[in-house]
Design a protein around this motif. Structure first.
Motif, PDB file in Angstrom:
ATOM      1  N   GLU A 164      -4.531  13.035   0.554  1.00  0.00           N
ATOM      2  CA  GLU A 164      -3.335  12.623  -0.525  1.00  0.00           C
ATOM      3  C   GLU A 164      -2.867  14.136  -1.142  1.00  0.00           C
ATOM      4  O   GLU A 164      -1.761  14.136  -1.700  1.00  0.00           O
ATOM      5  CB  GLU A 164      -3.814  11.865  -1.692  1.00  0.00           C
ATOM      6  N   HIS A 206       2.159  13.057   4.950  1.00  0.00           N
ATOM      7  CA  HIS A 206       0.899  12.825   5.736  1.00  0.00           C
ATOM      8  C   HIS A 206       1.302  13.118   6.976  1.00  0.00           C
ATOM      9  O   HIS A 206       0.390  13.807   7.775  1.00  0.00           O
ATOM     10  CB  HIS A 206       0.583  11.599   5.705  1.00  0.00           C
ATOM     11  N   SER A 236       0.362  14.663   0.969  1.00  0.00           N
ATOM     12  CA  SER A 236       1.558  13.836   0.710  1.00  0.00           C
ATOM     13  C   SER A 236       2.023  14.193  -0.645  1.00  0.00           C
ATOM     14  O   SER A 236       3.123  14.082  -0.795  1.00  0.00           O
ATOM     15  CB  SER A 236       1.265  12.343   1.086  1.00  0.00           C
ATOM     16  N   HIS A 275       6.637  11.464   0.774  1.00  0.00           N
ATOM     17  CA  HIS A 275       5.087  11.272   0.776  1.00  0.00           C
ATOM     18  C   HIS A 275       4.571  10.823   2.045  1.00  0.00           C
ATOM     19  O   HIS A 275       3.648  11.695   2.354  1.00  0.00           O
ATOM     20  CB  HIS A 275       4.766  10.175  -0.293  1.00  0.00           C
TER      21      HIS A 275
END
Ligand SMILES: [Zn+2]
Length: 573
Positions: free
Chosen positions: A398, A374, A401, A370
């Protein structure tokens, strides 16, 4: 031109994090920079000239942001170190002032006579965002905003200072998580009871804080000429292309299609954890023998990450090498380190940095999937000239990620060994189960800010009703706190950033579309993932989804389609 080249050269210079120099920001210098910039910008004789000045702003503010990030990061990795503690305090102090200068300058940009030219260069999204941010703030509400911050800090303090007695020891809320998800049912039942007892002891205080927050925010909205806080909250979240109506339609689809799907998953989970009746204390547990944890030392986890990204694509291989080479990870859990994890970006070095606290749970692997998602997006767009193109809004950030969590499914055996199948099962069930909950948090806040005069007891009643709609399977076993509509009090976002939470949900259903896509054609899905990462926020949210070949969550039918596709995956084994 010469200046620009210099900036580029300097920017690409690779450097280890520990060797990056730090110099305290001189506010007198910041003041004179912005005064001159604003003056020159007002006097610009053409759009070209004003844009050249704007590039100076990019460089300057990039350096400032780099300095701030270095100081905060070095403070976070050792909060007992005196030098950076002082620097961190200093930044807290000067930050609002820097923000004010930025706003003053952006007003000049927004009102430029060469607006068309600038909009062409910097983008429509950036100008829309400037408009929203100008509508969100005014000097006259600053005292209210200060009071708002103080109320939020008060809430944070209650949560952070919790001392929960359990089995002869004292736990804080984050440490308690381990026993809340214990594989032993009686242990986790008692742990949830301990948590409930704690919240019961502070619930009146939290009710009071939230009541004041709601009234404060409503007053801010009224003073700015809004009917209630909802519109203002949307502007503060930079909702530049979809509004309340679209979000409502999204939640409606979730209620109709997703809730029955998740309810079915709960039936399956019963067998997985071996119980006749699911209770609320079973909610975060997925297997009889407990949730899978990664194997190996932190170093081995990092090495597995290195191998994984090498195999995934040339772009990720280069990215992870770059991160390791320049010591841009600080992930080992240490006593003097700040809690939590995050990714930030150093514009001067065009380098992402990742902060985390490895603790031996699957959360460590989230850092590699995750947070690296990013960071990878930041790395991919590191040469983007237009800084505003990377002013990510959360529903977009988001996606980068959460999609990476799915793209790395094939490598989970490196982290979880013979429990990698369990991990994948848990990940997908957990991701799907989250969707209705996220919508419930969002709808709750819409109701609360629509009727700010409600009493705390009425708010709890609202939550209790929403539980029946969004999580009908959840049996709170007559718990005096959780069964009485108190659950939301442990969801910090409701206090920190109203209307933020839905961003996770929106991103999640887009990430799931990538999951469906990659299972049909991995290479094609990956190429489109790279495309959406590179697009950053050059265009508005739904336009971008369209361009990449993804369906907008707001459009009728999207969720229905997704439920069909995801059901096949969840129930296939
Ligand atoms: Zn994230």
């Amino acid at each position: 031109m010469h200046e620009l080249n210099l900036a580029k050269e300097r920017g690409t210079k690779v450097m280890k994090f520990s060797e990056m120099p730090y110099k305290r920001i001189d506010m007198a210098e910041v003041k004179s920079f912005f005064e001159k910039l604003i003056e020159d910008s007002k006097n610009a004789k053409s759009g070209e000239e004003q844009f050249e000045l704007h590039k100076k702003y990019y460089e300057y503010i990039g350096d400032i942001h780099t300095t701030i990030t270095i100081a905060i990061f070095r403070h976070d990795i050792d909060t007992t170190e005196e030098f950076y503690e002082k620097e961190n305090d200093y930044i807290d102090e000067i930050y609002p002032e820097i923000d004010q200068y930025k706003n003053d300058y952006k007003k000049v940009l927004y009102n430029s006579p060469y607006r068309d030219y600038l909009e062409e260069k910097i983008g429509k999204v950036a100008f829309k965002n400037m408009e929203l941010s100008m509508k969100s703030i005014d000097e006259k509400i600053l005292p209210l905003m200060q009071e708002e911050n103080a109320l939020v800090s008060k809430y944070d303090k209650i949560i952070a200072s919790a001392k929960i007695p359990f089995d002869g020891e004292e736990y804080n809320i984050s440490l308690l998580r381990k026993v809340l998800t214990s594989s032993d049912r009686d242990t986790r039942k008692r742990a949830w009871k301990a948590l409930s007892d704690y919240f019961l002891s502070v619930t009146d205080e939290i009710d009071d804080i939230y009541d004041k927050l709601v009234k404060n925010r409503t007053q801010q909205a009224k003073e700015l000429g809004y009917e209630n806080y909802i519109e203002l909250g949307y502007n503060r979240m930079t909702r530049n292309s979809y509004r309340r109506k679209e979000v409502e339609n999204f939640r409606k689809q979730i209620r109709e299609s997703f809730v029955p799907f998740v309810t079915k998953i709960q039936e399956m989970r019963k067998t997985q954890i071996g119980v006749d009746e699911l209770k609320y204390y079973d909610n975060d547990v997925f297997f009889k023998n407990g949730n899978p944890n990664p194997i190996g030392t932190p170093e081995e986890i990092m090495n597995a990450g290195l191998e994984m990204y090498k195999e995934l694509s040339p772009e990720t291989a280069e990215f992870f090498d770059f991160m390791m080479e320049n010591e841009l990870f600080d992930v080992l859990g240490r006593k003097t380190k700040k809690a939590g994890g995050y990714m930030d970006f150093l514009p001067k070095y065009k380098a992402p940095v990742i902060f985390a606290n490895f603790n031996g749970t699957s959360g460590d692997v989230d850092v590699i999937t995750h947070e690296c998602g990013h960071a990878f997006q930041g790395y991919l767009t590191r040469d983007e000239e237009i800084m505003e193109h990377n002013d990510l809004t959360m529903e977009t950030a988001e996606i980068h990620s959460m999609s990476m969590e799915y793209f790395t499914y094939g490598w989970m055996d490196k982290f979880f060994g013979d429990r990698s199948d369990d991990y994948l099962k848990m990940h997908i069930q957990d991701s799907v189960t989250f969707i209705p909950y996220g919508c419930m948090v969002d709808e709750f806040q819409h109701i609360v800010y629509e009727k700010p005069e409600m009493t705390p007891a009425e708010r709890k009643q609202v939550w209790k009703e929403l539980e029946k709609t969004y999580r009908p399977w959840l049996d709170f076993d007559k718990d005096p706190f959780f069964d009485e509509g108190g659950f939301w009090q442990k969801q910090g976002h409701i206090f920190w950033d109203p209307f933020y939470y839905i961003d996770y949900v929106l991103a999640s259903v887009v990430a799931m579309q990538f999951k469906v896509w990659m299972d049909k054609d991995f290479k094609e899905a990956w190429e489109h993932y790279l495309q959406i990462c590179r697009l950053s926020v050059c265009d508005f949210y739904e336009n971008e989804l369209d361009e990449v070949g993804l369906k907008s969550p707001f459009r009728d039918g999207t969720i229905d389609y997704l439920v069909k596709e995801m059901s096949a995956k969840v129930f296939e084994k």
